[in-house]
Design a protein around this motif. Structure first.
Motif, mmCIF file in Angstrom:
data_model
loop_
_atom_site.group_PDB
_atom_site.id
_atom_site.type_symbol
_atom_site.label_atom_id
_atom_site.label_comp_id
_atom_site.label_asym_id
_atom_site.label_seq_id
_atom_site.Cartn_x
_atom_site.Cartn_y
_atom_site.Cartn_z
ATOM 1 N N GLU A 189 0.831 -1.210 0.000
ATOM 2 C CA GLU A 189 0.000 0.000 0.000
ATOM 3 C C GLU A 189 0.865 1.259 0.000
ATOM 4 N N LEU A 190 1.943 1.251 0.784
ATOM 5 C CA LEU A 190 2.842 2.404 0.792
ATOM 6 C C LEU A 190 3.517 2.562 -0.564
ATOM 7 N N ALA A 191 3.842 1.455 -1.204
ATOM 8 C CA ALA A 191 4.460 1.509 -2.534
ATOM 9 C C ALA A 191 3.532 2.215 -3.526
ATOM 10 N N VAL A 192 2.267 1.853 -3.508
ATOM 11 C CA VAL A 192 1.301 2.484 -4.414
ATOM 12 C C VAL A 192 1.141 3.965 -4.081
ATOM 13 N N LYS A 193 1.043 4.264 -2.801
ATOM 14 C CA LYS A 193 0.815 5.648 -2.362
ATOM 15 C C LYS A 193 2.018 6.560 -2.636
ATOM 16 N N SER A 194 3.221 5.998 -2.552
ATOM 17 C CA SER A 194 4.438 6.815 -2.679
ATOM 18 C C SER A 194 5.084 6.749 -4.056
ATOM 19 N N GLY A 195 4.798 5.685 -4.802
ATOM 20 C CA GLY A 195 5.481 5.485 -6.076
ATOM 21 C C GLY A 195 6.856 4.851 -5.925
ATOM 22 N N VAL A 196 7.177 4.372 -4.722
ATOM 23 C CA VAL A 196 8.441 3.690 -4.445
ATOM 24 C C VAL A 196 8.132 2.194 -4.408
ATOM 25 N N SER A 197 8.955 1.378 -5.038
ATOM 26 C CA SER A 197 8.647 -0.050 -5.126
ATOM 27 C C SER A 197 8.642 -0.718 -3.752
ATOM 28 N N LYS A 198 7.833 -1.761 -3.651
ATOM 29 C CA LYS A 198 7.751 -2.543 -2.413
ATOM 30 C C LYS A 198 9.116 -3.124 -2.060
ATOM 31 N N ASP A 199 9.856 -3.594 -3.062
ATOM 32 C CA ASP A 199 11.182 -4.153 -2.810
ATOM 33 C C ASP A 199 12.122 -3.115 -2.199
ATOM 34 N N ASN A 200 12.065 -1.886 -2.716
ATOM 35 C CA ASN A 200 12.906 -0.829 -2.140
ATOM 36 C C ASN A 200 12.475 -0.513 -0.712
ATOM 37 N N ILE A 201 11.183 -0.446 -0.463
ATOM 38 C CA ILE A 201 10.697 -0.171 0.892
ATOM 39 C C ILE A 201 11.202 -1.244 1.853
ATOM 40 N N ALA A 202 11.137 -2.499 1.445
ATOM 41 C CA ALA A 202 11.633 -3.598 2.290
ATOM 42 C C ALA A 202 13.126 -3.436 2.567
ATOM 43 N N ARG A 203 13.892 -3.077 1.556
ATOM 44 C CA ARG A 203 15.344 -2.874 1.743
ATOM 45 C C ARG A 203 15.633 -1.693 2.662
ATOM 46 N N TYR A 204 14.848 -0.624 2.539
ATOM 47 C CA TYR A 204 15.039 0.533 3.426
ATOM 48 C C TYR A 204 14.723 0.154 4.868
ATOM 49 N N GLU A 205 13.611 -0.564 5.056
ATOM 50 C CA GLU A 205 13.194 -0.915 6.412
ATOM 51 C C GLU A 205 14.194 -1.837 7.106
ATOM 52 N N THR A 206 14.902 -2.657 6.360
ATOM 53 C CA THR A 206 15.904 -3.543 6.958
ATOM 54 C C THR A 206 17.278 -2.887 7.046
ATOM 55 N N GLY A 207 17.404 -1.675 6.526
ATOM 56 C CA GLY A 207 18.671 -0.962 6.590
ATOM 57 C C GLY A 207 19.676 -1.383 5.542
ATOM 58 N N LEU A 208 19.250 -2.200 4.573
ATOM 59 C CA LEU A 208 20.178 -2.657 3.536
ATOM 60 C C LEU A 208 20.523 -1.562 2.537
ATOM 61 N N ASN A 209 19.573 -0.721 2.226
ATOM 62 C CA ASN A 209 19.782 0.370 1.264
ATOM 63 C C ASN A 209 19.309 1.680 1.876
ATOM 64 N N LYS A 210 19.783 2.762 1.295
ATOM 65 C CA LYS A 210 19.259 4.065 1.679
ATOM 66 C C LYS A 210 18.644 4.710 0.437
ATOM 67 N N PRO A 211 17.553 5.411 0.617
ATOM 68 C CA PRO A 211 16.881 6.016 -0.533
ATOM 69 C C PRO A 211 17.582 7.285 -0.984
ATOM 70 N N GLY A 212 17.397 7.600 -2.246
ATOM 71 C CA GLY A 212 17.802 8.908 -2.725
ATOM 72 C C GLY A 212 16.835 9.949 -2.184
ATOM 73 N N LEU A 213 17.180 11.184 -2.342
ATOM 74 C CA LEU A 213 16.351 12.261 -1.822
ATOM 75 C C LEU A 213 14.942 12.228 -2.394
ATOM 76 N N ASP A 214 14.803 11.929 -3.676
ATOM 77 C CA ASP A 214 13.475 11.905 -4.288
ATOM 78 C C ASP A 214 12.592 10.822 -3.688
#
Length: 85
Positions: A25-50
């Motif tokens: 749901e957050l992926a749809v609302k934000s336009g950020v992929s679910k896979d990226n959200i999962a990686r951010y939440e686990t601390g594996l990746n950091k998002p760009g500013l956008d």
């Protein structure tokens, strides 16, 4: 204060759960992929500013709150029982 992937991930997950949103749901609302959200939440990746801004906007928090530069207030906006993380 330095940016911390784990702190961002924790705050992202806390906000998402507070708003009762799934990662999908957050992926749809934000336009950020679910896979990226999962990686951010686990601390594996950091998002760009956008992407960080898109997530903050979708969660109705400031970018400073989401990245840890300001206290994160969760819960009902008009409630006196807010939680600061």
């Amino acid at each position: 204060m330095a940016y911390d992937n784990a702190e961002f991930g924790h705050r992202l997950m806390v906000c998402r759960n507070d708003r009762k949103l799934s990662q999908d749901e957050l992926a749809v609302k934000s336009g950020v992929s679910k896979d990226n959200i999962a990686r951010y939440e686990t601390g594996l990746n950091k998002p760009g500013l956008d992407k960080a801004y898109a997530l903050a906007a979708a969660l109705d928090v400031t970018l400073d709150e989401l990245v840890g530069f300001a206290p994160l207030v969760i819960g009902e906006k008009d409630s006196s029982s807010k939680i600061v993380a």
